[in-house]
Scaffold this active site. Structure first.
Site, PDB file in Angstrom:
ATOM      1  N   ASP A  11      11.598  -3.768   0.454  1.00  0.00           N
ATOM      2  CA  ASP A  11      11.043  -2.565  -0.480  1.00  0.00           C
ATOM      3  C   ASP A  11      10.263  -1.613   0.501  1.00  0.00           C
ATOM      4  O   ASP A  11       8.881  -1.288   0.249  1.00  0.00           O
ATOM      5  CB  ASP A  11      10.099  -2.978  -1.569  1.00  0.00           C
ATOM      6  CG  ASP A  11       8.959  -3.743  -1.325  1.00  0.00           C
ATOM      7  OD1 ASP A  11       8.079  -3.512  -2.111  1.00  0.00           O
ATOM      8  OD2 ASP A  11       9.029  -4.348  -0.295  1.00  0.00           O
ATOM      9  N   ASP A  16       7.298  -4.011   5.452  1.00  0.00           N
ATOM     10  CA  ASP A  16       8.675  -4.205   5.594  1.00  0.00           C
ATOM     11  C   ASP A  16       9.258  -3.610   6.687  1.00  0.00           C
ATOM     12  O   ASP A  16      10.177  -4.369   7.383  1.00  0.00           O
ATOM     13  CB  ASP A  16       9.113  -3.737   4.223  1.00  0.00           C
ATOM     14  CG  ASP A  16       8.870  -4.308   2.965  1.00  0.00           C
ATOM     15  OD1 ASP A  16       7.736  -3.743   2.754  1.00  0.00           O
ATOM     16  OD2 ASP A  16       9.489  -5.041   2.409  1.00  0.00           O
ATOM     17  N   ASN A  41       7.238  -1.413  -3.783  1.00  0.00           N
ATOM     18  CA  ASN A  41       6.067  -0.732  -3.222  1.00  0.00           C
ATOM     19  C   ASN A  41       6.411   0.900  -3.779  1.00  0.00           C
ATOM     20  O   ASN A  41       5.249   1.490  -4.143  1.00  0.00           O
ATOM     21  CB  ASN A  41       6.044  -0.703  -1.858  1.00  0.00           C
ATOM     22  CG  ASN A  41       5.630  -1.790  -1.117  1.00  0.00           C
ATOM     23  OD1 ASN A  41       4.737  -2.457  -1.580  1.00  0.00           O
ATOM     24  ND2 ASN A  41       6.272  -2.233  -0.164  1.00  0.00           N
ATOM     25  N   THR A 127      11.448  -9.573   1.432  1.00  0.00           N
ATOM     26  CA  THR A 127       9.994  -9.192   1.599  1.00  0.00           C
ATOM     27  C   THR A 127       9.698  -8.255   0.465  1.00  0.00           C
ATOM     28  O   THR A 127       8.584  -7.455   0.699  1.00  0.00           O
ATOM     29  CB  THR A 127      10.059  -8.566   2.999  1.00  0.00           C
ATOM     30  OG1 THR A 127      10.844  -7.267   3.063  1.00  0.00           O
ATOM     31  CG2 THR A 127      10.326  -9.621   4.024  1.00  0.00           C
ATOM     32  N   PHE A 169       1.624  -8.965  -5.317  1.00  0.00           N
ATOM     33  CA  PHE A 169       2.768  -8.009  -5.935  1.00  0.00           C
ATOM     34  C   PHE A 169       3.991  -8.443  -5.888  1.00  0.00           C
ATOM     35  O   PHE A 169       4.562  -8.214  -7.108  1.00  0.00           O
ATOM     36  CB  PHE A 169       2.449  -6.716  -5.016  1.00  0.00           C
ATOM     37  CG  PHE A 169       3.348  -5.676  -5.206  1.00  0.00           C
ATOM     38  CD1 PHE A 169       4.575  -5.584  -4.688  1.00  0.00           C
ATOM     39  CD2 PHE A 169       2.932  -4.751  -6.128  1.00  0.00           C
ATOM     40  CE1 PHE A 169       5.482  -4.547  -5.047  1.00  0.00           C
ATOM     41  CE2 PHE A 169       3.801  -3.734  -6.598  1.00  0.00           C
ATOM     42  CZ  PHE A 169       4.915  -3.546  -5.862  1.00  0.00           C
ATOM     43  N   ASN A 170       4.817  -9.022  -5.061  1.00  0.00           N
ATOM     44  CA  ASN A 170       6.272  -9.090  -4.939  1.00  0.00           C
ATOM     45  C   ASN A 170       6.403  -9.984  -6.179  1.00  0.00           C
ATOM     46  O   ASN A 170       7.602  -9.909  -6.742  1.00  0.00           O
ATOM     47  CB  ASN A 170       6.605  -9.886  -3.537  1.00  0.00           C
ATOM     48  CG  ASN A 170       6.551  -8.922  -2.437  1.00  0.00           C
ATOM     49  OD1 ASN A 170       6.601  -7.632  -2.814  1.00  0.00           O
ATOM     50  ND2 ASN A 170       6.531  -9.394  -1.415  1.00  0.00           N
ATOM     51  N   HIS A 243       1.801  -8.587   6.129  1.00  0.00           N
ATOM     52  CA  HIS A 243       2.568  -9.596   5.164  1.00  0.00           C
ATOM     53  C   HIS A 243       3.981  -9.791   5.864  1.00  0.00           C
ATOM     54  O   HIS A 243       4.100 -10.738   6.160  1.00  0.00           O
ATOM     55  CB  HIS A 243       2.681  -9.009   3.817  1.00  0.00           C
ATOM     56  CG  HIS A 243       1.416  -8.610   3.327  1.00  0.00           C
ATOM     57  ND1 HIS A 243       0.152  -9.560   3.069  1.00  0.00           N
ATOM     58  CD2 HIS A 243       0.807  -7.332   3.100  1.00  0.00           C
ATOM     59  CE1 HIS A 243      -0.757  -8.799   2.458  1.00  0.00           C
ATOM     60  NE2 HIS A 243      -0.477  -7.646   2.436  1.00  0.00           N
ATOM     61  N   ASP A 244       4.994  -8.675   5.731  1.00  0.00           N
ATOM     62  CA  ASP A 244       6.115  -9.033   5.735  1.00  0.00           C
ATOM     63  C   ASP A 244       6.723  -9.581   6.948  1.00  0.00           C
ATOM     64  O   ASP A 244       7.736 -10.712   7.063  1.00  0.00           O
ATOM     65  CB  ASP A 244       6.998  -7.830   5.336  1.00  0.00           C
ATOM     66  CG  ASP A 244       6.794  -7.721   3.749  1.00  0.00           C
ATOM     67  OD1 ASP A 244       7.029  -6.496   3.421  1.00  0.00           O
ATOM     68  OD2 ASP A 244       6.441  -8.405   3.006  1.00  0.00           O
TER      69      ASP A 244
HETATM   70  O1  RIB Z   1       1.883  -8.426  -1.423  1.00  0.00           O
HETATM   71  C1  RIB Z   1       2.245  -7.988  -0.628  1.00  0.00           C
HETATM   72  C2  RIB Z   1       3.648  -7.677  -0.442  1.00  0.00           C
HETATM   73  O2  RIB Z   1       3.837  -6.631  -1.470  1.00  0.00           O
HETATM   74  C3  RIB Z   1       4.641  -7.009   0.819  1.00  0.00           C
HETATM   75  O3  RIB Z   1       5.939  -7.269   0.831  1.00  0.00           O
HETATM   76  C4  RIB Z   1       4.248  -5.370   0.387  1.00  0.00           C
HETATM   77  O4  RIB Z   1       5.405  -4.815   1.283  1.00  0.00           O
HETATM   78  C5  RIB Z   1       4.644  -5.532  -0.872  1.00  0.00           C
HETATM   79  O5  RIB Z   1       5.836  -5.804  -1.065  1.00  0.00           O
HETATM   80 CA    CA Z   2       7.584  -5.686   0.993  1.00  0.00          CA
END
Ligand code: RIB
Ligand code: CA
Length: 317
Positions: A11, A16, A41, A127, A169-170, A243-244
């Protein structure tokens, strides 16, 4: 050794995008069969566009890009423009990409590709929210056996959460999809906030990337600098967590990470803790140990790998 076939479900989102660049930089090790976009996102119309922008910038218009789910399986969609900006990839110049969007739906691409694959042969690298992956597993559970492993970014244990006090979040964005994926029975490696919060894009690290000077590195440095403004204020850290790309780095150099096989279960009932990943790190239950929970990382080693791989892109794009 033949390149590992992978599908990246994402996303974009700046992080990402960097994961895509890292994967694209390593064709001898990773064969990207396709990129599937999911709403997360930012809305789907932007995440699919942004994925194609990255293909253009990296000179990889050969990679097919597919649009998938516009909303979670059950819940209403949530997004994160306040972190990623209105384009989803603020920090770089956005343009209408030449890389085409495939007409096939992402879930149909996942189903067709997995159904035609050998057992345990394709690695999935999600991701973003897990809606596309779960939808494919619901539509045809038989394809699950052809998944080699799933290496995803999501969840939190000691770090609690980033969108709520108890959810990342994901996973929160589609907890029902996450529950399906975490229960699918295939090898699962989970990059949660506990590890990604140790991978900080400090000014020195971003400066090393910017100094590479090629378009991919310049776009990366711009996006990471934009990312900087929100996370560093929130966490009072020396840089935002990245993160990703940890998922792709794990595929390239797993020795940079430490994992522990344990049960990870997803909260799908309580609104207070919706999307929480209950990580049985100390094995206090007899729940099945379904996930390799990543809990340590060599952050300097990660940025050395990222910088070295981004340096591979040509300067003349
Ligand atoms: O919490 C971080 C994740 O949520 C990452 O993958 C960021 O791109 C969002 O998708
Ligand atoms: Ca992401």
């Amino acid at each position: 050794m033949p390149a590992r076939p992978i599908i990246i479900d994402c996303d974009p989102g700046q992080d990402d995008a960097v994961a895509l660049f890292l994967a694209m930089s390593s064709p001898d090790e990773l064969e990207i069969l396709g990129i599937t976009a999911v709403a997360g996102n930012v809305p789907l119309r932007l995440t699919e566009r942004n994925a194609r922008v990255m293909c253009d910038v990296a000179g990889r218009s050969d990679i097919p890009v597919f649009a998938g789910a516009e909303k979670p399986l059950i819940r209403e969609a949530i997004s994160a423009e306040y972190i990623h900006g209105e384009t989803g990839i603020n920090g770089m110049d956005v343009f209408d990409p030449e890389t085409p969007l495939q007409s096939q739906h992402a879930v149909d691409f996942l189903l067709e590709t997995l159904a035609g694959a050998a057992p345990a042969s394709i690695t999935l690298v999600p991701t973003g929210p897990l809606t596309n992956i779960a939808a494919a597993f619901i539509a045809d559970p038989q394809v699950i056996e052809n998944v080699a492993e799933i290496v995803l970014m999501g969840g939190a244990m000691r770090e609690g959460g980033n969108r709520t006090p108890s959810a990342e979040f994901n996973i929160l964005a589609d907890p029902h999809a996450a529950d399906i994926v975490f229960s699918c029975g295939r090898p699962l490696t989970v990059m949660g906030l506990d590890v990604t919060h140790k991978v900080l894009s400090t000014p020195e690290r971003v400066g090393r990337i910017r100094a590479l000077g090629n378009p991919v590195a310049t776009a990366t440095a711009g996006m990471l600098s934009f990312f900087h403004r929100y996370d560093t204020e929130k966490y009072e850290s020396d840089g935002p967590p990245l993160h990703d790309p940890c998922t792709v780095a794990y595929l390239l150099r797993p020795e940079l990470f430490e994992t522990r096989l344990c049960n990870v279960a997803i909260e799908t009932e309580s609104e207070l803790t919706m999307g929480h990943t209950a990580v049985d790190f100390w094995h206090v239950t007899d729940r099945p140990r379904n996930a390799h929970w990543v809990h340590e990382v060599d952050a300097d080693g990660f940025y050395n790998l990222l910088t070295e791989r981004l340096a591979r892109f040509a300067n003349d794009r």
